[in-house]
Design a protein around this motif. Sequence first.
Motif, PDB file in Angstrom:
ATOM      1  N   ASN A 144      63.256 -48.028  -1.653  1.00 55.18           N
ATOM      2  CA  ASN A 144      62.169 -48.329  -2.595  1.00 55.18           C
ATOM      3  C   ASN A 144      62.219 -47.408  -3.805  1.00 55.18           C
ATOM      4  O   ASN A 144      62.032 -47.842  -4.953  1.00 55.18           O
ATOM      5  CB  ASN A 144      60.819 -48.191  -1.901  1.00 55.18           C
ATOM      6  CG  ASN A 144      60.552 -49.305  -0.910  1.00 55.18           C
ATOM      7  OD1 ASN A 144      61.132 -50.379  -1.003  1.00 55.18           O
ATOM      8  ND2 ASN A 144      59.677 -49.040   0.040  1.00 55.18           N
ATOM      9  N   THR A 145      62.458 -46.118  -3.553  1.00 55.44           N
ATOM     10  CA  THR A 145      62.503 -45.139  -4.644  1.00 55.44           C
ATOM     11  C   THR A 145      63.660 -45.423  -5.585  1.00 55.44           C
ATOM     12  O   THR A 145      63.507 -45.398  -6.814  1.00 55.44           O
ATOM     13  CB  THR A 145      62.620 -43.719  -4.076  1.00 55.44           C
ATOM     14  OG1 THR A 145      61.513 -43.447  -3.211  1.00 55.44           O
ATOM     15  CG2 THR A 145      62.641 -42.689  -5.194  1.00 55.44           C
ATOM     16  N   THR A 199      48.555 -48.463  -3.493  1.00 60.35           N
ATOM     17  CA  THR A 199      48.787 -49.206  -2.243  1.00 60.35           C
ATOM     18  C   THR A 199      48.853 -48.325  -1.004  1.00 60.35           C
ATOM     19  O   THR A 199      48.887 -48.845   0.111  1.00 60.35           O
ATOM     20  CB  THR A 199      50.104 -49.991  -2.337  1.00 60.35           C
ATOM     21  OG1 THR A 199      51.198 -49.052  -2.451  1.00 60.35           O
ATOM     22  CG2 THR A 199      50.112 -50.927  -3.535  1.00 60.35           C
ATOM     23  N   ASN A 200      48.925 -47.006  -1.206  1.00 63.55           N
ATOM     24  CA  ASN A 200      49.118 -46.068  -0.095  1.00 63.55           C
ATOM     25  C   ASN A 200      50.372 -46.412   0.711  1.00 63.55           C
ATOM     26  O   ASN A 200      50.425 -46.247   1.933  1.00 63.55           O
ATOM     27  CB  ASN A 200      47.895 -46.036   0.826  1.00 63.55           C
ATOM     28  CG  ASN A 200      47.870 -44.808   1.718  1.00 63.55           C
ATOM     29  OD1 ASN A 200      48.423 -43.763   1.358  1.00 63.55           O
ATOM     30  ND2 ASN A 200      47.259 -44.912   2.879  1.00 63.55           N
ATOM     31  N   GLY A 201      51.384 -46.893   0.008  1.00 67.63           N
ATOM     32  CA  GLY A 201      52.654 -47.216   0.659  1.00 67.63           C
ATOM     33  C   GLY A 201      52.718 -48.600   1.256  1.00 67.63           C
ATOM     34  O   GLY A 201      53.773 -49.020   1.730  1.00 67.63           O
ATOM     35  N   ASP A 257      52.682 -52.597   4.828  1.00 67.50           N
ATOM     36  CA  ASP A 257      53.686 -52.364   5.861  1.00 67.50           C
ATOM     37  C   ASP A 257      54.884 -51.586   5.331  1.00 67.50           C
ATOM     38  O   ASP A 257      56.038 -51.895   5.633  1.00 67.50           O
ATOM     39  CB  ASP A 257      54.146 -53.700   6.447  1.00 67.50           C
ATOM     40  CG  ASP A 257      54.898 -53.528   7.769  1.00 67.50           C
ATOM     41  OD1 ASP A 257      54.659 -52.512   8.449  1.00 67.50           O
ATOM     42  OD2 ASP A 257      55.711 -54.409   8.102  1.00 67.50           O
ATOM     43  N   GLY A 258      54.590 -50.560   4.503  1.00 69.05           N
ATOM     44  CA  GLY A 258      55.650 -49.693   3.984  1.00 69.05           C
ATOM     45  C   GLY A 258      56.475 -50.287   2.865  1.00 69.05           C
ATOM     46  O   GLY A 258      57.472 -49.686   2.451  1.00 69.05           O
ATOM     47  N   ALA A 259      56.074 -51.450   2.332  1.00 67.79           N
ATOM     48  CA  ALA A 259      56.873 -52.118   1.302  1.00 67.79           C
ATOM     49  C   ALA A 259      56.914 -51.339  -0.013  1.00 67.79           C
ATOM     50  O   ALA A 259      57.821 -51.534  -0.816  1.00 67.79           O
ATOM     51  CB  ALA A 259      56.339 -53.525   1.054  1.00 67.79           C
TER      52      ALA A 259
END
Length: 309
Positions: free
Chosen positions: A84-85, A251-253, A256-258
């Motif tokens: 993602n980063t 989104t606080n991540g 589901d971590g997307a």
Amino acid sequence: MSSSTTRAAKGKKTVLERKRARFGVLWTLPTAILFIIFMVVPTFNVFRMSFFKWSGFSGDQTFVGLQNFKTLAGDMNFVHACQNTILLLVVVTSITMPIAIIFAAILTQDKIIGSGFLRFVMYVPSILSAVVIAAIFSAIYDQQDGLLNNTLGFLGSALKRVWLGDQKIVIYSIAFAMVWQSFGYYMVMYMSSMAGVDRSLYEAAQIDGAGKVRQLFSITIPMIWQNIRTTLTFFIISSVNLSFVLATAMTNGGPDGASQTILGYMYQQAYTNSTYGYGMAIGVVIFLFSFILSLVVSQVTKREIVQQL
């Protein structure tokens, strides 16, 4: 001039140089001390704690060697956060830098009406807090009352999206917010560099029949390349921090971590899951990643410096 006079002159010069050296040391010493206390020591502690198993709250610190890094290699959540980063860095950098250069080139033209106002409007987002930016775009992306969905609703309800709740598009929603926050700052920096380019170069190019686009690529960009190179490295590294703040605030991540970023995952492991040592191992990876990335960007963008006569 006698030899004694020459020696006396050299002696005075040596004393003066020593005084200047001591003066320089005294003035730089406070900065050096602060740098050691707040940069060198914390960085050393991050590396040290990455070899320990520690909750961050108890007094029990267990040395585990490279175990944290071995666990990290098989942690798919960490791998996903890295992806993602990197995606954010690629997308945001490839959009922000060209836009900043193009708008800087446009607004440095003499015939642009209201260029001062446009500069101000485009620069304002860069002075706003990242948390404020996150709040603004969270409101824009709101599924029910957001400006974006309400605007798209006039074109057809099928265009509406859950911008911060869809795993496929949430990362791009955050990327757009990063671009909006960043490009004005770099635009102003490039405008400052472009103002120093000799106008006679453009006049000669215009006489030879070169258009504005050709002048941009043949004169402007080569002449300000050193500034572009420096700001590019700075932007990429600072985007790692900006992506963490915006993703966490918006989104606080999730979902589901997307939209989880590497810094967000480090914070989660170190301060939420009480696995401080494991979080510091992630911090070491981030440090090395940023350092290597800086070297790579520096080497890739290295070219012969074009100087004005």
